[in-house]
Write an enzyme that holds these catalytic residues in place. Structure first.
Site, mmCIF file in Angstrom:
data_model
loop_
_atom_site.group_PDB
_atom_site.id
_atom_site.type_symbol
_atom_site.label_atom_id
_atom_site.label_comp_id
_atom_site.label_asym_id
_atom_site.label_seq_id
_atom_site.Cartn_x
_atom_site.Cartn_y
_atom_site.Cartn_z
ATOM 1 C CB CYS A 35 18.477 41.474 24.664
ATOM 2 S SG CYS A 35 20.090 42.125 25.064
ATOM 3 C CG HIS A 62 16.217 42.021 27.961
ATOM 4 N ND1 HIS A 62 17.167 41.098 28.305
ATOM 5 C CD2 HIS A 62 16.884 43.119 27.528
ATOM 6 C CE1 HIS A 62 18.368 41.617 28.084
ATOM 7 N NE2 HIS A 62 18.226 42.836 27.614
ATOM 8 C CG ASN A 65 21.640 43.035 29.335
ATOM 9 O OD1 ASN A 65 21.275 41.886 29.056
ATOM 10 N ND2 ASN A 65 21.494 44.051 28.517
HETATM 11 O O1 UT7 Z 1 19.955 44.791 26.380
HETATM 12 C C1 UT7 Z 1 19.938 45.434 25.151
HETATM 13 C C2 UT7 Z 1 19.371 46.765 25.243
HETATM 14 N N1 UT7 Z 1 20.212 47.661 26.004
HETATM 15 C C3 UT7 Z 1 19.658 48.543 26.764
HETATM 16 O O2 UT7 Z 1 18.458 48.579 26.866
HETATM 17 C C4 UT7 Z 1 20.535 49.560 27.444
HETATM 18 C C5 UT7 Z 1 19.941 50.925 27.255
HETATM 19 N N2 UT7 Z 1 20.730 52.023 27.802
HETATM 20 C C6 UT7 Z 1 20.959 52.215 29.107
HETATM 21 O O3 UT7 Z 1 20.623 51.406 29.953
HETATM 22 C C7 UT7 Z 1 21.575 53.543 29.524
HETATM 23 O O4 UT7 Z 1 21.572 54.400 28.418
HETATM 24 C C8 UT7 Z 1 23.034 53.432 30.075
HETATM 25 C C9 UT7 Z 1 22.986 52.761 31.446
HETATM 26 C C10 UT7 Z 1 23.886 52.633 29.119
HETATM 27 C C11 UT7 Z 1 23.612 54.827 30.260
HETATM 28 O O5 UT7 Z 1 22.787 55.589 31.140
HETATM 29 P P1 UT7 Z 1 22.323 57.062 30.728
HETATM 30 O O6 UT7 Z 1 21.541 57.560 31.846
HETATM 31 O O7 UT7 Z 1 21.647 56.952 29.378
HETATM 32 O O8 UT7 Z 1 23.684 57.825 30.638
HETATM 33 P P2 UT7 Z 1 24.300 58.641 29.412
HETATM 34 O O9 UT7 Z 1 24.870 57.712 28.410
HETATM 35 O O10 UT7 Z 1 23.317 59.671 28.969
HETATM 36 O O11 UT7 Z 1 25.484 59.381 30.145
HETATM 37 C C12 UT7 Z 1 25.241 60.389 31.133
HETATM 38 C C13 UT7 Z 1 26.573 60.790 31.714
HETATM 39 C C14 UT7 Z 1 27.636 61.108 30.671
HETATM 40 O O12 UT7 Z 1 28.456 62.157 31.168
HETATM 41 P P3 UT7 Z 1 28.223 63.684 30.704
HETATM 42 O O13 UT7 Z 1 28.415 63.664 29.205
HETATM 43 O O14 UT7 Z 1 26.837 64.027 31.112
HETATM 44 O O15 UT7 Z 1 29.291 64.403 31.435
HETATM 45 C C15 UT7 Z 1 28.452 59.871 30.594
HETATM 46 O O16 UT7 Z 1 29.761 60.090 30.173
HETATM 47 O O17 UT7 Z 1 27.097 59.737 32.493
HETATM 48 C C16 UT7 Z 1 28.426 59.428 32.042
HETATM 49 N N3 UT7 Z 1 28.634 58.000 32.216
HETATM 50 C C17 UT7 Z 1 29.077 57.465 33.355
HETATM 51 N N4 UT7 Z 1 29.424 58.012 34.525
HETATM 52 C C18 UT7 Z 1 29.824 57.168 35.504
HETATM 53 C C19 UT7 Z 1 28.380 56.994 31.310
HETATM 54 N N5 UT7 Z 1 28.689 55.815 31.874
HETATM 55 C C20 UT7 Z 1 29.110 56.068 33.138
HETATM 56 C C21 UT7 Z 1 29.541 55.259 34.178
HETATM 57 N N6 UT7 Z 1 29.885 55.865 35.346
HETATM 58 N N7 UT7 Z 1 29.605 53.920 34.082
#
Ligand code: UT7
Length: 334
Positions: free
Chosen positions: A114, A256, A286
């Protein structure tokens, strides 16, 4: 002394719009979850058979050449930042340069995930400043749909396809425009948090790698999120400090686009108001190396000659950084 200055920008995104509603049909997710956790509402996907990263990049570069009335044979250098090259070799940059008729350019790909566009712009700027190159095109382009697993809800909601390109030339420093300062950083300690496992020399493509879905992008979202906020904010603050830039003096922060929440936190930590943060993650998701040039393209009409911009990025590797530039033209009056 010379400075490298952007004198034109152009972008291209595919027509197909992949909405959050459509993703609800593919994985266990919801429009509400995606919107509140990422700010993404839709992204563009390149659907045509045999279409590749270069298909979008060529359109962006052709548009750029036309708009700036530039003869392609006057281009000395074309750098393409991408993690989704058309093929392993030759470079996508060679394919783009050939297609647009940039027959006098040397061209190569640069891979910094990125952060690719910022790194590539920095590299091109060095050639420009030394006088080795008079006109350079820097492209950021990715067909992320080629490496996205549409059965993995943790990643498939995030990525989109697109390409952006800028034309860079030299101006006297005394004119007061162009790239003033750049900070590029990397730390391979982050290699296991955001990566594609197979398809390289360590784990070449095989029946097993395909069956194990090892050619798709994988990330530990939460860990990447935290480091992205910390390092983007740190690099913006560092570049502001060493150039004695206040938040008030900055016209736009050009970050980004990975997640709107990351951008809100970076804005908070750097005390730059959200109204000054370029945003298009809601409509393109992204697009990896393409996010920053696509932002410049989107906001070009708002930019005025003399505007102070700070670009910042974070991506796989890890790679990150910031760049301070003074915008060189009024698009609105062109
Ligand atoms: O470009 C390169 C750099 N990349 C980035 O900067 C991306 C950085 N990361 C992010 O943007 C975020 O971490 C994500 C958008 C990928 C994920 O968001 P989050 O708020 O960190 O969610 P999480 O991974 O902590 O997951 C929270 C919950 C989990 O469920 P439980 O374990 O709390 O029951 C996940 O299983 O949300 C669940 N979950 C979803 N639910 C519905 C994860 N993905 C989804 C989804 N829809 N698509």
């Amino acid at each position: 002394m010379k400075r490298a200055v952007i004198v034109g920008v152009y972008g291209h995104v595919p027509d197909y719009v992949l909405t959050n509603k459509e993703l609800e049909q593919l994985v266990a997710t919801s429009d509400q979850w995606i919107t509140t956790r990422t700010g993404i509402q839709e992204r563009r996907i390149l659907k045509e058979a045999n279409a590749a990263t270069s298909s979008m990049a060529i359109k962006a570069v052709e548009g750029l050449l036309q708009k700036t009335a530039t003869d392609p044979t006057d281009i000395d250098l074309l750098v393409c930042a991408t993690i989704t090259p058309d093929v392993v070799t030759p470079a996508t940059a060679n394919i783009i340069a050939h297609a647009v008729g940039a027959t006098n350019a040397f061209s190569y790909d640069l891979q910094a995930a990125c952060s690719g566009f910022l790194y590539a712009l920095d590299a091109a700027a060095q050639y420009i400043v030394t006088g080795r190159v008079k006109k350079a095109i820097v492209v950021g382009a990715d067909k992320m749909s080629a490496i996205t697993n549409y059965s993995d809800r943790a990643t498939c909601i995030l990525f989109g396809d697109g390409a952006g390109a800028v034309l860079v030339t030299a101006r006297d420093e005394a004119e007061g425009h162009g790239i003033v300062d750049t900070l590029c950083k990397a730390d391979g300690a982050g290699q296991d948090l955001l990566y594609v496992q197979a398809g390289g020399s360590r784990c070449p493509a095989s029946y097993e790698t395909v069956r194990a879905q090892a050619h798709y992008i994988y990330q530990q979202g939460q860990s990447v999120f935290k480091v992205a906020v910390t390092f983007m904010a740190q690099s913006v603050l560092e570049i502001m400090k060493r150039n004695e830039l206040t938040a008030e003096a900055i016209a736009y922060l050009v970050p980004h686009q990975a997640n709107k929440r990351i951008l809100q936190l970076v804005a908070e930590r750097t005390m730059i108001p959200m109204e000054k943060v370029m945003l298009n993650v809601h409509k393109f998701g992204n697009t990896t190396a393409a996010t920053i040039p696509l932002c410049l393209w989107d906001y070009e009409q708002n930019l005025k000659k003399g505007d102070k911009l700070v670009l910042t990025t974070f991506g796989g590797g890890f790679t990150w950084g910031a760049m301070y530039m003074i915008w060189g033209y009024d698009a609105a009056s062109q």
